[in-house]
Write a protein that holds these residues in place. Structure first.
Motif, short mmCIF file in Angstrom:
data_model
loop_
_atom_site.label_atom_id
_atom_site.label_comp_id
_atom_site.label_asym_id
_atom_site.label_seq_id
_atom_site.Cartn_x
_atom_site.Cartn_y
_atom_site.Cartn_z
N THR A 1 10.21 6.96 7.66
CA THR A 1 8.80 7.33 7.82
C THR A 1 8.39 8.41 6.83
O THR A 1 7.34 8.32 6.18
CB THR A 1 8.54 7.82 9.25
N VAL A 2 9.23 9.43 6.69
CA VAL A 2 8.93 10.51 5.74
C VAL A 2 8.89 9.98 4.31
O VAL A 2 7.99 10.30 3.52
CB VAL A 2 9.97 11.64 5.86
N ILE A 3 9.88 9.16 3.97
CA ILE A 3 9.94 8.61 2.61
C ILE A 3 8.72 7.75 2.31
O ILE A 3 8.12 7.83 1.23
CB ILE A 3 11.23 7.80 2.43
N ILE A 4 8.31 6.92 3.28
CA ILE A 4 7.14 6.06 3.08
C ILE A 4 5.88 6.89 2.90
O ILE A 4 5.02 6.58 2.05
CB ILE A 4 6.99 5.07 4.25
N LEU A 5 5.75 7.96 3.68
CA LEU A 5 4.58 8.83 3.52
C LEU A 5 4.54 9.47 2.14
O LEU A 5 3.47 9.59 1.53
CB LEU A 5 4.59 9.91 4.61
N VAL A 6 5.69 9.88 1.65
CA VAL A 6 5.75 10.46 0.30
C VAL A 6 5.33 9.42 -0.73
O VAL A 6 4.59 9.71 -1.67
CB VAL A 6 7.17 10.98 0.00
N ILE A 7 5.79 8.19 -0.54
CA ILE A 7 5.44 7.11 -1.48
C ILE A 7 3.94 6.82 -1.44
O ILE A 7 3.29 6.71 -2.48
CB ILE A 7 6.24 5.84 -1.15
N LEU A 8 3.37 6.73 -0.23
CA LEU A 8 1.97 6.35 -0.10
C LEU A 8 1.01 7.46 -0.51
O LEU A 8 0.02 7.22 -1.20
CB LEU A 8 1.68 5.94 1.35
N ALA A 9 1.30 8.68 -0.08
CA ALA A 9 0.37 9.79 -0.32
C ALA A 9 0.77 10.66 -1.50
O ALA A 9 -0.09 11.09 -2.28
CB ALA A 9 0.26 10.65 0.94
#
Length: 224
Positions: free
Chosen positions: A125-133
């Protein structure tokens, strides 16, 4: 079989993690937003729970052989149909691929939570948020560098040719994508459109400045 408390925690955590990623999509007004990501994450979590624990009453039967990953595996392929619904074709530009990918990833997070892999789910979840935002500003900056930019000139007839543009561009002459010359019938002057690719705004302005110094050139305007 899981205890009721553990079952509720897994489903609730899946909804929470899905909402975090869904909120990032929701603020950009995409069709698949907060609720969609929450539903996908909770649903896939439940599917994983059913796949792993839903057949515990017959699993000890010596004549029954089960693969706990069989049902969960269908989520990986089945979520593609939902993701395809978020992909739109606007003119010649495809939109929604990132949202489709985030839905697919959220489904994986739900499966991880359903399987009890909390650390993997939280980390993802944290990694995906970094990728998206976090990476989005870098992506937009890169796209800005790759954008097509156009210079429009008005000049006396035959004063601006492709060779003249190449000379003004110098080492950046290979970045000329298109050269269009139109003659104005009313005064016999030429209107020239020169498009460049993979040039920064500063480089295009520099080329425009050089074109302004050419004798016979009346106006030079960067329009893209």
């Amino acid at each position: 079989m899981l205890a009721n408390t553990e079952l509720f925690i897994r489903l609730l955590l899946a909804a929470a993690l899905g909402s975090v990623i869904g909120f990032e999509r929701e603020r950009l007004l995409w069709a698949a937003g907060l609720r969609t990501h929450m539903l996908v994450c909770v649903g896939s979590s439940l599917i994983m729970i059913v796949s792993a624990f839903g057949f515990s009453d017959i699993v000890n039967n010596p004549h029954v052989v089960l693969d706990p990953s069989r049902i969960a595996a269908q989520v990986v392929s089945g979520i593609g149909f939902l993701g395809a619904g978020t992909i739109l074709l606007r003119g010649e530009v495809v939109k929604g691929l990132t949202t489709a990918a985030s839905l697919w990833s959220v489904a994986a997070i739900g499966l991880a939570v359903g399987g009890g892999l909390y650390t993997a789910a939280l980390s993802t979840t944290v990694i995906i948020l970094v990728i998206l935002a976090g990476i989005k500003p870098l992506e937009e900056r890169f796209r800005a560098q790759m954008a097509v930019r156009t210079i429009r000139l008005s000049a006396e007839h035959d004063k601006v040719t492709l060779d003249v543009v190449h000379e003004a561009a110098g080492l950046r002459a290979s970045r000329v994508k298109q050269f269009v010359l139109r003659q104005r019938l009313e005064d016999g002057s030429d209107e020239v459109l020169v498009s460049f690719i993979r040039l920064s705004p500063q480089s295009v302005e520099d080329i425009a400045g050089r074109l302004r110094t050419i004798v016979g050139v009346r106006t030079v305007e960067v329009i893209g």
